[in-house]
Design an enzyme around this catalytic site. Structure first.
Site, PDB file in Angstrom:
ATOM      1  CD  GLU A  79      -3.022   0.738   2.320  1.00 13.26           C
ATOM      2  OE1 GLU A  79      -3.331  -0.457   2.516  1.00 13.26           O
ATOM      3  OE2 GLU A  79      -3.568   1.675   2.908  1.00 13.26           O
ATOM      4  CG  ASP A 176      -2.038  -0.933   5.586  1.00 17.56           C
ATOM      5  OD1 ASP A 176      -0.920  -1.488   5.586  1.00 17.56           O
ATOM      6  OD2 ASP A 176      -2.201   0.294   5.734  1.00 17.56           O
ATOM      7  CE1 TYR A 374      -2.952  -0.760   8.916  1.00 19.83           C
ATOM      8  CE2 TYR A 374      -4.999  -1.797   9.573  1.00 19.83           C
ATOM      9  CZ  TYR A 374      -4.306  -0.923   8.756  1.00 19.83           C
ATOM     10  OH  TYR A 374      -4.973  -0.216   7.799  1.00 19.83           O
TER      11      TYR A 374
END
Ligand SMILES: [Zn+2]
Ligand SMILES: [Zn+2]
Length: 760
Positions: A79, A176, A374
């Site tokens: 990403e 992600d 994350y």
């Protein structure tokens, strides 16, 4: 595409380790995307590459080598550029290449050639098919983001991926792992790589260990639940966005005024929540009440009930004696649960006054640096797969408290997330400073405390019962910390207070009556607003903070404790009256729930289309309502716009114009040059203007210049302390500052010339 089209930078093998440690600014590393909006990003190696690769040369070599199209590599698509570097470094010993300033990596693993390249957030946006007039409109397509001027920089990434895709025999999406990430990956896959499906790397941290594990255990295909749910969100938010803006603008136009107005699917109900609070505050009537205290031996004992009926106060008058009783208990307090995003945002605001969107930005940066997991997660769990004991061991170096984190199983919260665990430190560490350090420490300490012992307190409660009337009681309590447990690691509001044991008959020295007044409800802070949105299931963990930012940007909200502006108030008023469905939180919530169901649905595409059709119907209904009552809505909105303009005018008016003595000097904004300036309100009769420093938001300060007595201005710049200045060029202080600056500049210039001479 040929081998020699990969342009190696001079020293072909870059020590990737070194690159990782290099500190980048937040802008360079993050995109907190309002869905569909890519954010510019300057690459770490940009300058270096510009020097080594000339554009012309690249083109020439491309054309000479285009005949070879051997499909020989596995293409991993991430990403963000930083993630590509991390993945490449984790999977092997990569060679870094660069094309037009865009880096990608090549490595070999198990005899396979692997290329790792990145998107830069969204490379595609929904846009309407040209030629649709008026509203509502529903004909949309995915279009490369670079078609928009603001996202022109994404073209280089698009081109590089396109070239690399030509020689790929296999594709792996490694964006992600959530709905936005899946949409980004899917779009690259279908529109650039022309593929229907791909394998998927799933990971929660950018650490070598996890990335290798993820690569060795690839998911066989995209997470279609995420992809479809994400696409659905893009569609319906887009339908809401464009059609409601057009409806509002058209309504305000009927009033003969112009103002850019818009409201989104989640923004409407969110603004209503704030407006409702504003009304509660406005309608609040303060009431007097009394608190009664009994004094004994210098200690205060409080009657547990507040007294609202003044006549009841007389019953306390004659209390001279009481029966005392002391009760003791021990209490153990468990550590707080691990961080999900909302809890992190709330605590970061509580301890460091960081806004939810700032917190998300910083957390995103820490994640890309491989320091934390994350952050867009709703989980409060710490699964054993992340090997928490190893992490604790690694944290010991920086946080000695981690040695005492002896709980075998961590404390966990109720909330979970199918995609990610709670936010935790990876155990990798690098020197941090400022807000990054603060946020990292908070995350690390919260994690350590989940493995720390309970805190144990000795609680004491002394109750005095009036001898004359057994119903009248007074209480005081004491607290002693017996074992600090997790509170040694994570800040907790435990305050010790001492009170002796008191039992039997005691004398009351005095009865004190305190005059009090009930207080209006408190306004929301950015952190409490995010929390309430989550409770009401409006928006998603990833979007809530940016929804609030948008409402501020559009002029509907104001202040640190969030207040609706006159425009915000009038907008909600008009919508309540004429089109309440727009601000109906039940509809918004129901749509959120249906989008959640896409994940589980057997026919995800069908479910997606059902939701989209439903939303179209809603918007068609809204449009009908709007067209029928357009004039009334316009009139109502106009009132808000006018009050807002008047207030802004007042806030921007500085002093009577010294030149014409008729108009007032005001802070104005020039849209074309995007600069603030000061001008006379009697323009065009009086043409007096003053220039102001560029790149700053200018506001009137509350202070006046010490020399010329003009009101001072506040220059507000991103990430800098506001700076107060006098704008009057005739002011003695300003003249002196200017002279000093000129001298400095001359000096600097002279030095530079000297230096150049000596070098030659
Ligand atoms: Zn004037
Ligand atoms: Zn001055």
């Amino acid at each position: 595409m040929a081998v020699n089209e990969f342009i190696p930078i001079t020293d072909a093998k870059i020590a990737t380790e070194k690159e990782v440690k290099k500190k980048l600014s937040i802008e360079e590393l993050t995109t907190i995307e309002s869905p569909g909006k890519p954010v510019p990003l300057s690459l770490p190696a940009k300058k270096q590459i510009k020097k080594t690769v000339s554009k012309g040369k690249t083109k020439k070599e491309t054309s000479s080598a285009e005949t070879i199209t051997e499909k020989d590599s596995i293409l991993i698509i991430t990403e963000k550029p930083q993630a590509a570097l991390k993945i490449a470094s984790a999977l092997g010993n990569p060679i870094k290449y660069s094309d037009d300033g865009v880096s990608f990596y090549e490595l070999s693993r198990d005899g396979e050639k692997i290329i790792v390249a990145s998107a830069v957030g969204h490379l595609f946006n929904l846009t309407y098919v040209k030629g649709q007039k008026g509203w509502p409109i529903f004909d949309v397509v995915w279009e490369p983001s670079y078609e928009h001027k603001s996202a022109a920089f994404t073209k280089k990434y698009y081109n590089v991926l396109k070239q690399l895709a030509k020689r790929a025999k296999e594709f792996i999406i490694a964006t992600d792992y959530d709905t936005e990430g899946e949409v980004i990956g899917w779009n690259v896959l279908r529109f650039i790589c022309k593929q229907k499906n791909a394998k998927r790397m799933k990971y929660s941290t950018l650490t070598k260990l996890e990335l290798e594990k993820s690569f060795d255990n690839l998911m066989p295909e995209l997470d279609w639940g995420n992809a479809r749910a994400g696409e659905t969100r893009h569609y319906i938010d887009w339908f809401y966005g464009i059609n409601l803006s057009r409806a509002l603008m058209s309504a305000i136009k009927t009033s003969g005024s112009f103002k850019i107005l818009s409201i989104g699917r989640v923004q409407g109900p969110t603004l209503k929540i704030i407006v409702d609070k504003e009304r509660e505050i406005e309608n609040f009537k303060s009431e007097p009440y009394w608190q009664v205290l009994a004094m004994h031996d210098g200690f205060e004992f409080r009657h547990p009930e507040d007294i609202f009926d003044k006549s009841l106060l007389s019953q306390f008058k004659d209390i001279k004696e009481a029966d005392a009783e002391t009760k003791k208990t021990e209490e153990s307090l468990s550590p707080p649960v691990p961080f999900d995003l909302t809890t992190l945002q709330r605590e970061a605001y509580r301890f460091h006054k960081l806004n939810p969107s700032e917190t998300l930005k910083i957390a995103q940066k820490l994640y890309l640096e491989g320091l934390i997991s994350y952050p867009r997660t709703s989980s409060q769990k710490i699964p054993k797969e992340i090997e928490p004991k190893k992490i604790l061991k690694a944290l010991e170096k920086v946080f000695p408290e981690a040695k005492e984190a002896s709980r075998s199983k961590p404390i966990e919260g109720e909330k979970s997330d199918p995609a990610h665990p709670s936010i935790y430190p990876t155990g990798d560490y690098q020197d941090l400073s400022g807000t990054e350090e603060k946020l990292y420490n908070l995350i690390a300490k919260r994690f350590i405390s989940a493995f720390s012992k309970d805190a144990i307190t000795a609680n004491k409660r002394v109750t005095l019962t009036a001898a004359t009337d057994k119903k009248l009681k007074f209480k005081a309590s004491g607290l002693k910390i017996l074992e600090k447990g997790w509170t040694k690691v994570y800040p907790a509001a435990l305050e010790e207070s001492d009170i002796p044991d008191i039992n039997g008959k005691v004398k009351i020295d005095e009865i004190k009556i305190l005059d009090k007044e009930t207080q209006p409800p408190k306004r929301y802070t950015p952190a409490s607003l995010v929390t309430i949105l989550e409770k009401k299931n409006l928006g998603t963990k990833a979007t809530r903070s940016s929804i609030i930012d948008t409402l501020f940007d559009r002029g509907y909200l104001d202040g640190k404790s969030i207040k609706a502006t006159p425009l915000g108030l009038k907008l909600i008023e008009a919508l309540e009256k004429h089109s309440p469905i727009i601000i109906d939180e039940n509809l918004t919530r129901q749509l959120e729930e249906e989008m959640e169901q896409v994940h589980e649905d057997k026919d995800k595409e069908k479910k997606e289309n059902e939701i989209i059709e439903k939303v179209k119907k809603v918007i068609i209904d809204i449009s009908k309502e709007f067209k029928e009552k357009e004039k009334e809505i316009g009139q109502d909105l106009l009132k808000g716009v006018e009050v807002q303009r008047k207030e802004q005018n007042e806030a921007n008016t500085l002093l009577p114009c010294p030149t014409c003595k008729k108009g007032n000097l005001r802070i104005m904004f020039n849209r074309a040059s995007r600069r603030y300036f000061v001008a006379c309100s009697a323009y065009p009769d009086c043409k007096q203007t003053y220039t102001l420093p560029p790149n700053a938001l200018m506001k009137k300060s509350e202070n006046f210049c010490e020399s010329c007595k003009y009101p001072k201005l506040l220059a507000i710049r991103k990430a800098k302390r506001p700076w107060e200045l006098c704008f009057n060029p005739e002011c003695e202080i300003v003249k002196k500052q200017r002279a000093e600056w000129e001298a400095k500049k001359a000096n600097w210039q002279a030095n530079k010339e000297d230096k150049e001479k000596s070098e030659n």
